[in-house]
Design an enzyme around this catalytic site. Sequence first.
Site, PDB file in Angstrom:
ATOM      1  N   ARG A  86       0.758  -1.243   0.153  1.00  0.00           N
ATOM      2  CA  ARG A  86      -0.035   0.095  -0.019  1.00  0.00           C
ATOM      3  C   ARG A  86       0.750   1.248   0.023  1.00  0.00           C
ATOM      4  O   ARG A  86       0.629   2.245  -0.690  1.00  0.00           O
ATOM      5  CB  ARG A  86      -0.934   0.165   1.255  1.00  0.00           C
TER       6      ARG A  86
ATOM      7  N   ASP B 129     -16.130  -3.385  -3.685  1.00  0.00           N
ATOM      8  CA  ASP B 129     -15.848  -4.649  -3.062  1.00  0.00           C
ATOM      9  C   ASP B 129     -17.356  -5.140  -2.956  1.00  0.00           C
ATOM     10  O   ASP B 129     -18.300  -4.271  -3.113  1.00  0.00           O
ATOM     11  CB  ASP B 129     -15.373  -4.352  -1.831  1.00  0.00           C
ATOM     12  N   SER B 130     -17.358  -6.459  -2.561  1.00  0.00           N
ATOM     13  CA  SER B 130     -18.720  -7.100  -2.502  1.00  0.00           C
ATOM     14  C   SER B 130     -19.386  -6.980  -0.940  1.00  0.00           C
ATOM     15  O   SER B 130     -20.121  -7.721  -0.515  1.00  0.00           O
ATOM     16  CB  SER B 130     -18.791  -8.471  -2.979  1.00  0.00           C
TER      17      SER B 130
ATOM     18  N   ASP C 181      -6.471  -6.743  -6.021  1.00  0.00           N
ATOM     19  CA  ASP C 181      -6.171  -7.584  -5.035  1.00  0.00           C
ATOM     20  C   ASP C 181      -7.034  -8.492  -4.387  1.00  0.00           C
ATOM     21  O   ASP C 181      -7.791  -8.497  -3.225  1.00  0.00           O
ATOM     22  CB  ASP C 181      -5.679  -6.855  -3.768  1.00  0.00           C
TER      23      ASP C 181
ATOM     24  N   CYS D  74      -2.990 -13.983  -3.525  1.00  0.00           N
ATOM     25  CA  CYS D  74      -2.631 -14.436  -2.075  1.00  0.00           C
ATOM     26  C   CYS D  74      -2.848 -16.089  -2.205  1.00  0.00           C
ATOM     27  O   CYS D  74      -2.954 -16.677  -1.066  1.00  0.00           O
ATOM     28  CB  CYS D  74      -3.341 -13.716  -1.125  1.00  0.00           C
TER      29      CYS D  74
HETATM   30  N1  SAH Z   1      -6.884  -4.991  -0.857  1.00  0.00           N
HETATM   31  C1  SAH Z   1      -7.359  -5.213   0.414  1.00  0.00           C
HETATM   32  C2  SAH Z   1      -7.715  -6.609   0.891  1.00  0.00           C
HETATM   33  C3  SAH Z   1      -8.461  -7.375  -0.310  1.00  0.00           C
HETATM   34  S1  SAH Z   1      -9.366  -8.753   0.405  1.00  0.00           S
HETATM   35  C4  SAH Z   1      -6.596  -4.434   1.641  1.00  0.00           C
HETATM   36  O1  SAH Z   1      -5.582  -3.852   1.280  1.00  0.00           O
HETATM   37  O2  SAH Z   1      -7.198  -4.399   2.717  1.00  0.00           O
HETATM   38  C5  SAH Z   1     -10.152  -9.314  -0.753  1.00  0.00           C
HETATM   39  C6  SAH Z   1     -11.571  -8.798  -0.863  1.00  0.00           C
HETATM   40  O3  SAH Z   1     -12.094  -8.853  -1.856  1.00  0.00           O
HETATM   41  C7  SAH Z   1     -12.412  -8.570   0.335  1.00  0.00           C
HETATM   42  O4  SAH Z   1     -12.886  -7.632   1.055  1.00  0.00           O
HETATM   43  C8  SAH Z   1     -13.838  -9.184   0.034  1.00  0.00           C
HETATM   44  O5  SAH Z   1     -14.859  -8.774   0.543  1.00  0.00           O
HETATM   45  C9  SAH Z   1     -13.730  -8.957  -1.712  1.00  0.00           C
HETATM   46  N2  SAH Z   1     -14.406  -9.846  -2.708  1.00  0.00           N
HETATM   47  C10 SAH Z   1     -14.571 -11.223  -2.717  1.00  0.00           C
HETATM   48  N3  SAH Z   1     -15.065 -11.435  -3.934  1.00  0.00           N
HETATM   49  C11 SAH Z   1     -15.114 -10.263  -4.532  1.00  0.00           C
HETATM   50  C12 SAH Z   1     -15.871 -10.265  -5.894  1.00  0.00           C
HETATM   51  N4  SAH Z   1     -16.327 -10.997  -6.603  1.00  0.00           N
HETATM   52  N5  SAH Z   1     -16.182  -8.698  -6.182  1.00  0.00           N
HETATM   53  C13 SAH Z   1     -15.782  -7.886  -5.253  1.00  0.00           C
HETATM   54  N6  SAH Z   1     -15.246  -8.037  -4.008  1.00  0.00           N
HETATM   55  C14 SAH Z   1     -14.737  -9.188  -3.725  1.00  0.00           C
END
Ligand code: SAH
Length: 394
Positions: free
Chosen positions: A206, A247-248, A297, A337
Amino acid sequence: MKVIKLRDGKERSLLRRHPWVFEGSIAKGKADFGETVRVESASGEFLCWAAYSPSSSIKLRAWSWDEAERIDAEFFARRIAAALAYRQRLAVDSNGVRLVHGEADGLPGLIVDRYDDILVAQFLAAGTEQWKGVIADALLAATGCTRLFERSDSGVRQLEGLTPVKGWVRGEGNTEVILTESSWKLSLDVAEGHKTGYYLDQRDNRREFASWVRRLGAQEVLNCYSYTGGFSIAALAGGATDVTSVDSSAPALARASRHVELNGFDPAHHRALDADVNGTLRGFLKEGRQFDAIVLDPPKFAPSAAHADRASRAYKDINRLGLRLLKPGGLLCTYSCSGGVGPELFHKIVAGAGMDAGVDAYIVDRVGASADHPQTLCFPEGEYLKGLLVIKRG
Ligand code: SAH
Protein backbone atom coordinates in the site's frame (compact mmCIF):
# COMPACT_ATOMS: atom_id res chain seq x y z
CA MET A 1 6.11 -40.20 25.80
CA LYS A 2 4.53 -41.82 22.74
CA VAL A 3 6.72 -42.63 19.76
CA ILE A 4 5.68 -42.28 16.13
CA LYS A 5 7.81 -44.22 13.71
CA LEU A 6 8.12 -43.15 10.07
CA ARG A 7 8.39 -45.41 7.04
CA ASP A 8 11.81 -45.98 5.59
CA GLY A 9 12.95 -42.92 3.60
CA LYS A 10 10.14 -40.71 4.91
CA GLU A 11 12.47 -38.96 7.35
CA ARG A 12 14.02 -36.91 4.54
CA SER A 13 11.81 -33.86 4.70
CA LEU A 14 12.11 -33.65 8.50
CA LEU A 15 15.88 -33.85 8.15
CA ARG A 16 15.63 -30.80 5.87
CA ARG A 17 13.68 -29.13 8.71
CA HIS A 18 10.39 -29.12 6.89
CA PRO A 19 7.87 -29.26 9.75
CA TRP A 20 5.04 -31.42 8.33
CA VAL A 21 4.55 -35.20 8.24
CA PHE A 22 1.67 -36.58 6.22
CA GLU A 23 -0.40 -39.63 7.09
CA GLY A 24 1.23 -41.82 4.42
CA SER A 25 4.70 -41.34 5.93
CA ILE A 26 3.81 -42.92 9.25
CA ALA A 27 4.64 -46.60 9.80
CA LYS A 28 3.54 -46.99 13.40
CA GLY A 29 2.13 -45.08 16.35
CA LYS A 30 -0.82 -42.99 17.40
CA ALA A 31 -1.42 -40.34 19.99
CA ASP A 32 -4.14 -38.11 21.39
CA PHE A 33 -5.28 -34.80 20.02
CA GLY A 34 -2.44 -32.28 20.15
CA GLU A 35 -0.23 -34.55 22.23
CA THR A 36 3.52 -34.09 22.01
CA VAL A 37 5.20 -37.16 20.51
CA ARG A 38 8.72 -38.32 19.78
CA VAL A 39 9.17 -38.88 16.04
CA GLU A 40 11.68 -41.50 14.94
CA SER A 41 12.98 -42.77 11.62
CA ALA A 42 12.45 -46.40 10.57
CA SER A 43 15.83 -47.21 12.07
CA GLY A 44 14.89 -45.62 15.39
CA GLU A 45 16.83 -42.35 15.23
CA PHE A 46 15.31 -39.31 16.89
CA LEU A 47 13.96 -36.85 14.31
CA CYS A 48 11.88 -34.29 16.20
CA TRP A 49 9.29 -33.55 18.85
CA ALA A 50 5.94 -32.91 17.23
CA ALA A 51 2.25 -32.32 17.89
CA TYR A 52 -0.11 -35.08 16.77
CA SER A 53 -3.30 -34.23 14.82
CA PRO A 54 -5.62 -37.28 14.71
CA SER A 55 -8.08 -35.83 12.14
CA SER A 56 -5.76 -33.99 9.76
CA SER A 57 -3.89 -35.45 6.80
CA ILE A 58 -0.94 -33.51 8.22
CA LYS A 59 -0.55 -35.88 11.15
CA LEU A 60 2.51 -34.28 12.72
CA ARG A 61 3.77 -30.74 13.01
CA ALA A 62 7.30 -30.45 14.35
CA TRP A 63 7.93 -28.31 17.42
CA SER A 64 11.66 -28.94 17.77
CA TRP A 65 14.55 -30.85 16.20
CA ASP A 66 16.56 -30.68 19.39
CA GLU A 67 16.32 -33.93 21.34
CA ALA A 68 17.24 -32.17 24.58
CA GLU A 69 14.46 -29.56 24.26
CA ARG A 70 11.28 -30.03 26.30
CA ILE A 71 7.95 -28.88 24.88
CA ASP A 72 6.62 -26.95 27.85
CA ALA A 73 5.65 -23.40 28.84
CA GLU A 74 9.28 -22.25 28.60
CA PHE A 75 9.52 -23.63 25.07
CA PHE A 76 6.57 -21.48 23.97
CA ALA A 77 7.98 -18.46 25.81
CA ARG A 78 11.31 -18.91 23.96
CA ARG A 79 9.71 -19.25 20.53
CA ILE A 80 7.48 -16.22 21.13
CA ALA A 81 10.43 -14.17 22.38
CA ALA A 82 12.38 -15.03 19.21
CA ALA A 83 9.44 -14.10 16.97
CA LEU A 84 9.05 -10.76 18.77
CA ALA A 85 12.77 -10.02 18.62
CA TYR A 86 12.70 -10.43 14.82
CA ARG A 87 9.73 -8.01 14.52
CA GLN A 88 11.44 -5.47 16.75
CA ARG A 89 14.39 -5.36 14.38
CA LEU A 90 12.06 -4.69 11.44
CA ALA A 91 10.93 -1.40 13.02
CA VAL A 92 7.51 -1.69 11.38
CA ASP A 93 5.96 1.70 10.73
CA SER A 94 2.57 0.76 12.21
CA ASN A 95 0.86 -0.28 15.43
CA GLY A 96 -0.46 -3.29 13.50
CA VAL A 97 2.15 -6.06 13.27
CA ARG A 98 2.09 -9.79 12.67
CA LEU A 99 3.95 -11.15 15.69
CA VAL A 100 3.75 -14.87 14.97
CA HIS A 101 3.47 -16.33 11.48
CA GLY A 102 3.01 -20.06 12.09
CA GLU A 103 5.64 -22.41 10.69
CA ALA A 104 7.99 -19.54 9.80
CA ASP A 105 8.30 -18.78 13.52
CA GLY A 106 8.57 -22.40 14.60
CA LEU A 107 5.00 -22.38 15.89
CA PRO A 108 2.97 -24.33 13.31
CA GLY A 109 -0.74 -23.59 13.49
CA LEU A 110 -0.40 -20.26 15.33
CA ILE A 111 -1.04 -16.82 13.90
CA VAL A 112 -0.82 -13.73 16.12
CA ASP A 113 -1.39 -10.15 15.06
CA ARG A 114 -1.02 -7.15 17.31
CA TYR A 115 -3.43 -4.29 16.68
CA ASP A 116 -2.36 -1.49 19.00
CA ASP A 117 -2.95 -2.92 22.50
CA ILE A 118 -5.03 -5.93 21.39
CA LEU A 119 -3.52 -9.28 20.42
CA VAL A 120 -5.54 -11.37 17.97
CA ALA A 121 -4.69 -15.04 17.58
CA GLN A 122 -5.72 -17.93 15.37
CA PHE A 123 -5.18 -21.43 16.79
CA LEU A 124 -5.34 -23.53 13.65
CA ALA A 125 -3.94 -26.95 14.56
CA ALA A 126 -4.34 -29.55 17.29
CA GLY A 127 -0.98 -28.68 18.86
CA THR A 128 -1.62 -24.97 19.29
CA GLU A 129 -5.22 -25.63 20.34
CA GLN A 130 -3.96 -27.89 23.12
CA TRP A 131 -1.44 -25.31 24.36
CA LYS A 132 -3.80 -22.33 23.98
CA GLY A 133 -3.76 -21.19 27.61
CA VAL A 134 0.03 -21.45 27.89
CA ILE A 135 0.51 -19.63 24.58
CA ALA A 136 -1.95 -16.90 25.58
CA ASP A 137 -0.13 -16.25 28.87
CA ALA A 138 3.27 -16.27 27.15
CA LEU A 139 2.04 -13.76 24.56
CA LEU A 140 0.69 -11.37 27.19
CA ALA A 141 3.86 -11.66 29.28
CA ALA A 142 6.11 -11.02 26.26
CA THR A 143 4.17 -8.05 24.87
CA GLY A 144 2.79 -6.37 27.98
CA CYS A 145 -0.67 -6.47 26.39
CA THR A 146 -3.57 -7.45 28.65
CA ARG A 147 -6.10 -8.54 26.05
CA LEU A 148 -6.11 -11.41 23.58
CA PHE A 149 -8.97 -12.03 21.17
CA GLU A 150 -9.32 -15.37 19.38
CA ARG A 151 -10.29 -15.48 15.70
CA SER A 152 -10.13 -19.21 15.14
CA ASP A 153 -13.05 -18.98 12.72
CA SER A 154 -11.00 -19.91 9.67
CA GLY A 155 -12.11 -22.88 7.55
CA VAL A 156 -8.77 -24.68 7.93
CA ARG A 157 -9.66 -25.60 11.54
CA GLN A 158 -12.21 -28.08 10.18
CA LEU A 159 -9.35 -30.14 8.76
CA GLU A 160 -8.15 -30.58 12.35
CA GLY A 161 -11.62 -31.62 13.50
CA LEU A 162 -12.03 -28.30 15.29
CA THR A 163 -15.09 -26.06 15.37
CA PRO A 164 -14.83 -22.30 14.79
CA VAL A 165 -14.16 -20.18 17.88
CA LYS A 166 -14.36 -16.42 18.25
CA GLY A 167 -14.05 -14.42 21.46
CA TRP A 168 -11.81 -13.10 24.22
CA VAL A 169 -9.24 -15.56 25.59
CA ARG A 170 -7.76 -12.98 27.99
CA GLY A 171 -9.25 -9.59 28.94
CA GLU A 172 -12.39 -8.13 27.41
CA GLY A 173 -13.92 -4.88 26.14
CA ASN A 174 -14.07 -2.85 22.96
CA THR A 175 -12.96 -4.66 19.81
CA GLU A 176 -12.54 -1.50 17.68
CA VAL A 177 -8.99 -0.33 16.98
CA ILE A 178 -7.49 2.59 15.11
CA LEU A 179 -4.51 1.39 13.17
CA THR A 180 -1.81 3.75 12.01
CA GLU A 181 -0.03 2.75 8.83
CA SER A 182 2.40 5.07 7.04
CA SER A 183 0.81 8.35 8.14
CA TRP A 184 -2.73 7.06 7.70
CA LYS A 185 -5.39 6.04 10.17
CA LEU A 186 -7.42 2.91 9.47
CA SER A 187 -10.11 1.55 11.74
CA LEU A 188 -10.97 -2.09 12.22
CA ASP A 189 -12.96 -4.39 14.44
CA VAL A 190 -10.99 -7.43 15.54
CA ALA A 191 -14.23 -9.35 16.11
CA GLU A 192 -15.80 -8.62 12.72
CA GLY A 193 -13.03 -7.89 10.21
CA HIS A 194 -11.68 -10.43 7.72
CA LYS A 195 -8.99 -12.83 8.98
CA THR A 196 -7.81 -11.25 12.24
CA GLY A 197 -9.29 -7.86 11.29
CA TYR A 198 -7.08 -6.47 8.56
CA TYR A 199 -4.67 -7.36 5.74
CA LEU A 200 -1.38 -6.43 7.38
CA ASP A 201 0.53 -8.42 4.74
CA GLN A 202 -0.16 -5.71 2.13
CA ARG A 203 1.23 -2.87 4.31
CA ASP A 204 4.41 -2.27 2.29
CA ASN A 205 2.54 -2.66 -0.98
CA ARG A 206 0.00 0.00 0.00
CA ARG A 207 2.82 2.36 0.84
CA GLU A 208 4.59 1.59 -2.44
CA PHE A 209 1.34 2.20 -4.30
CA ALA A 210 1.03 5.67 -2.75
CA SER A 211 4.52 6.51 -3.92
CA TRP A 212 3.88 5.29 -7.50
CA VAL A 213 0.62 7.27 -7.67
CA ARG A 214 2.59 10.37 -6.72
CA ARG A 215 5.48 9.62 -9.11
CA LEU A 216 3.17 9.02 -12.06
CA GLY A 217 0.76 11.80 -11.18
CA ALA A 218 -2.12 9.30 -11.31
CA GLN A 219 -5.51 10.94 -10.82
CA GLU A 220 -8.13 8.36 -11.76
CA VAL A 221 -7.58 5.25 -9.67
CA LEU A 222 -9.57 2.02 -9.48
CA ASN A 223 -9.11 -0.12 -6.36
CA CYS A 224 -10.62 -3.56 -6.96
CA TYR A 225 -11.33 -5.87 -4.00
CA SER A 226 -10.77 -2.81 -1.83
CA TYR A 227 -11.94 -4.26 1.52
CA THR A 228 -11.84 -1.23 3.87
CA GLY A 229 -10.03 0.94 1.34
CA GLY A 230 -6.37 0.68 2.34
CA PHE A 231 -5.11 1.09 -1.24
CA SER A 232 -7.70 3.86 -1.80
CA ILE A 233 -6.32 5.86 1.12
CA ALA A 234 -2.84 5.24 -0.30
CA ALA A 235 -4.01 6.60 -3.68
CA LEU A 236 -5.54 9.72 -2.09
CA ALA A 237 -2.35 10.21 -0.07
CA GLY A 238 -0.42 9.98 -3.35
CA GLY A 239 -2.51 12.83 -4.78
CA ALA A 240 -5.23 11.00 -6.73
CA THR A 241 -8.46 12.97 -7.05
CA ASP A 242 -10.87 10.36 -8.41
CA VAL A 243 -10.65 7.05 -6.56
CA THR A 244 -13.15 4.21 -6.89
CA SER A 245 -13.22 1.37 -4.34
CA VAL A 246 -15.00 -1.80 -5.47
CA ASP A 247 -15.90 -4.61 -3.09
CA SER A 248 -18.80 -6.99 -2.54
CA SER A 249 -18.84 -6.35 1.21
CA ALA A 250 -21.06 -3.41 2.20
CA PRO A 251 -19.64 -3.09 5.76
CA ALA A 252 -16.08 -3.03 4.39
CA LEU A 253 -17.02 -0.28 1.92
CA ALA A 254 -18.79 1.75 4.61
CA ARG A 255 -15.52 1.67 6.53
CA ALA A 256 -13.59 2.66 3.37
CA SER A 257 -15.77 5.77 3.06
CA ARG A 258 -15.26 6.58 6.75
CA HIS A 259 -11.51 6.21 6.25
CA VAL A 260 -11.54 8.92 3.57
CA GLU A 261 -12.90 11.41 6.10
CA LEU A 262 -10.86 10.06 9.01
CA ASN A 263 -7.74 10.92 7.01
CA GLY A 264 -8.93 14.39 6.03
CA PHE A 265 -9.40 13.70 2.31
CA ASP A 266 -12.21 15.21 0.27
CA PRO A 267 -15.14 12.73 0.18
CA ALA A 268 -15.87 14.01 -3.35
CA HIS A 269 -12.58 12.38 -4.43
CA HIS A 270 -13.79 8.89 -3.49
CA ARG A 271 -16.58 6.59 -4.61
CA ALA A 272 -17.50 3.24 -3.05
CA LEU A 273 -19.08 0.63 -5.34
CA ASP A 274 -20.78 -2.35 -3.71
CA ALA A 275 -20.48 -4.73 -6.66
CA ASP A 276 -18.80 -7.75 -8.17
CA VAL A 277 -15.40 -6.77 -9.57
CA ASN A 278 -15.60 -8.83 -12.74
CA GLY A 279 -18.96 -7.32 -13.77
CA THR A 280 -17.77 -3.85 -12.81
CA LEU A 281 -14.65 -4.13 -14.98
CA ARG A 282 -16.76 -5.28 -17.94
CA GLY A 283 -19.17 -2.40 -17.36
CA PHE A 284 -16.34 0.15 -17.32
CA LEU A 285 -14.98 -1.33 -20.54
CA LYS A 286 -18.35 -0.91 -22.24
CA GLU A 287 -18.54 2.69 -21.03
CA GLY A 288 -15.03 3.37 -22.36
CA ARG A 289 -13.71 4.34 -18.91
CA GLN A 290 -9.91 4.46 -18.51
CA PHE A 291 -7.77 4.73 -15.39
CA ASP A 292 -4.30 5.99 -14.50
CA ALA A 293 -3.81 3.21 -11.95
CA ILE A 294 -5.61 0.00 -11.06
CA VAL A 295 -5.21 -2.32 -8.06
CA LEU A 296 -6.34 -5.94 -8.28
CA ASP A 297 -6.11 -7.62 -4.89
CA PRO A 298 -8.61 -10.50 -5.04
CA PRO A 299 -9.32 -13.08 -2.36
CA LYS A 300 -7.58 -16.44 -2.56
CA PHE A 301 -8.82 -17.99 -5.84
CA ALA A 302 -6.69 -21.15 -5.32
CA PRO A 303 -6.49 -22.44 -1.74
CA SER A 304 -4.16 -25.22 -2.93
CA ALA A 305 -2.27 -26.33 -6.04
CA ALA A 306 -5.24 -28.56 -6.94
CA HIS A 307 -7.29 -25.43 -7.70
CA ALA A 308 -4.55 -23.76 -9.73
CA ASP A 309 -6.17 -24.29 -13.16
CA ARG A 310 -9.52 -22.75 -12.41
CA ALA A 311 -7.85 -20.00 -10.39
CA SER A 312 -5.47 -19.23 -13.27
CA ARG A 313 -8.40 -18.57 -15.56
CA ALA A 314 -10.02 -16.28 -12.99
CA TYR A 315 -6.76 -14.35 -12.45
CA LYS A 316 -6.20 -14.08 -16.18
CA ASP A 317 -9.68 -12.74 -16.76
CA ILE A 318 -9.48 -9.86 -14.28
CA ASN A 319 -5.94 -9.00 -15.34
CA ARG A 320 -6.93 -8.91 -19.00
CA LEU A 321 -9.78 -6.54 -18.17
CA GLY A 322 -7.55 -4.46 -15.90
CA LEU A 323 -4.87 -4.05 -18.57
CA ARG A 324 -7.46 -2.98 -21.13
CA LEU A 325 -8.91 -0.39 -18.74
CA LEU A 326 -5.54 1.30 -18.17
CA LYS A 327 -4.56 4.43 -20.03
CA PRO A 328 -1.24 4.11 -21.87
CA GLY A 329 1.43 4.73 -19.25
CA GLY A 330 -0.99 3.63 -16.52
CA LEU A 331 0.02 1.39 -13.61
CA LEU A 332 -1.45 -2.02 -12.77
CA CYS A 333 -0.70 -3.40 -9.30
CA THR A 334 -1.86 -6.98 -9.39
CA TYR A 335 -1.63 -9.49 -6.54
CA SER A 336 -2.41 -13.10 -5.75
CA CYS A 337 -2.56 -14.51 -2.23
CA SER A 338 -3.11 -18.09 -3.45
CA GLY A 339 -0.51 -20.47 -2.09
CA GLY A 340 -1.37 -22.78 -5.01
CA VAL A 341 -0.24 -20.19 -7.59
CA GLY A 342 3.50 -19.58 -7.37
CA PRO A 343 5.24 -16.37 -8.50
CA GLU A 344 6.33 -17.89 -11.80
CA LEU A 345 2.86 -19.11 -12.66
CA PHE A 346 1.40 -15.77 -11.62
CA HIS A 347 3.82 -13.97 -13.91
CA LYS A 348 2.78 -16.29 -16.76
CA ILE A 349 -0.90 -15.62 -16.06
CA VAL A 350 -0.42 -11.85 -16.20
CA ALA A 351 1.70 -12.22 -19.36
CA GLY A 352 -1.11 -14.29 -20.91
CA ALA A 353 -3.62 -11.63 -19.89
CA GLY A 354 -1.47 -9.03 -21.64
CA MET A 355 -1.36 -11.15 -24.80
CA ASP A 356 -5.15 -11.52 -24.80
CA ALA A 357 -5.61 -7.80 -24.17
CA GLY A 358 -3.11 -6.92 -26.93
CA VAL A 359 -1.13 -4.98 -24.34
CA ASP A 360 2.54 -5.02 -23.36
CA ALA A 361 3.78 -3.54 -20.13
CA TYR A 362 7.00 -2.76 -18.28
CA ILE A 363 7.44 -4.77 -15.11
CA VAL A 364 8.49 -2.20 -12.52
CA ASP A 365 8.43 -4.38 -9.41
CA ARG A 366 7.77 -7.89 -8.12
CA VAL A 367 6.68 -7.96 -4.52
CA GLY A 368 5.57 -10.21 -1.69
CA ALA A 369 4.17 -9.91 1.80
CA SER A 370 5.68 -7.50 4.31
CA ALA A 371 8.62 -8.93 6.25
CA ASP A 372 6.61 -9.46 9.45
CA HIS A 373 4.88 -12.27 7.45
CA PRO A 374 8.16 -14.09 6.87
CA GLN A 375 8.96 -16.90 4.51
CA THR A 376 11.70 -19.27 5.51
CA LEU A 377 14.12 -21.36 3.50
CA CYS A 378 12.86 -24.64 4.99
CA PHE A 379 9.16 -23.99 4.45
CA PRO A 380 8.43 -22.99 0.84
CA GLU A 381 4.67 -23.37 1.44
CA GLY A 382 4.94 -20.15 3.44
CA GLU A 383 5.14 -18.13 0.24
CA TYR A 384 1.62 -17.06 -0.62
CA LEU A 385 1.32 -13.37 -1.48
CA LYS A 386 2.93 -12.19 -4.66
CA GLY A 387 2.43 -9.10 -6.75
CA LEU A 388 3.49 -7.61 -10.06
CA LEU A 389 3.58 -3.89 -10.74
CA VAL A 390 3.44 -3.09 -14.44
CA ILE A 391 3.20 0.09 -16.49
CA LYS A 392 1.27 -0.18 -19.73
CA ARG A 393 3.39 0.62 -22.76
CA GLY A 394 2.14 3.63 -24.68
N1 SAH B 1 -6.82 -4.86 -0.76
C1 SAH B 1 -7.42 -5.08 0.53
C2 SAH B 1 -7.64 -6.53 0.85
C3 SAH B 1 -8.51 -7.28 -0.15
S1 SAH B 1 -9.16 -8.77 0.44
C4 SAH B 1 -6.58 -4.37 1.59
O1 SAH B 1 -5.48 -3.87 1.27
O2 SAH B 1 -7.00 -4.32 2.75
C5 SAH B 1 -10.28 -9.25 -0.79
C6 SAH B 1 -11.59 -8.51 -0.80
O3 SAH B 1 -12.31 -8.96 -1.95
C7 SAH B 1 -12.52 -8.73 0.38
O4 SAH B 1 -12.81 -7.49 0.96
C8 SAH B 1 -13.81 -9.32 -0.23
O5 SAH B 1 -14.99 -8.77 0.35
C9 SAH B 1 -13.70 -8.90 -1.67
N2 SAH B 1 -14.36 -9.73 -2.69
C10 SAH B 1 -14.35 -11.07 -2.80
N3 SAH B 1 -14.96 -11.47 -3.94
C11 SAH B 1 -15.36 -10.33 -4.58
C12 SAH B 1 -16.01 -10.06 -5.82
N4 SAH B 1 -16.37 -11.06 -6.65
N5 SAH B 1 -16.23 -8.78 -6.16
C13 SAH B 1 -15.88 -7.78 -5.33
N6 SAH B 1 -15.23 -7.97 -4.16
C14 SAH B 1 -14.97 -9.22 -3.78
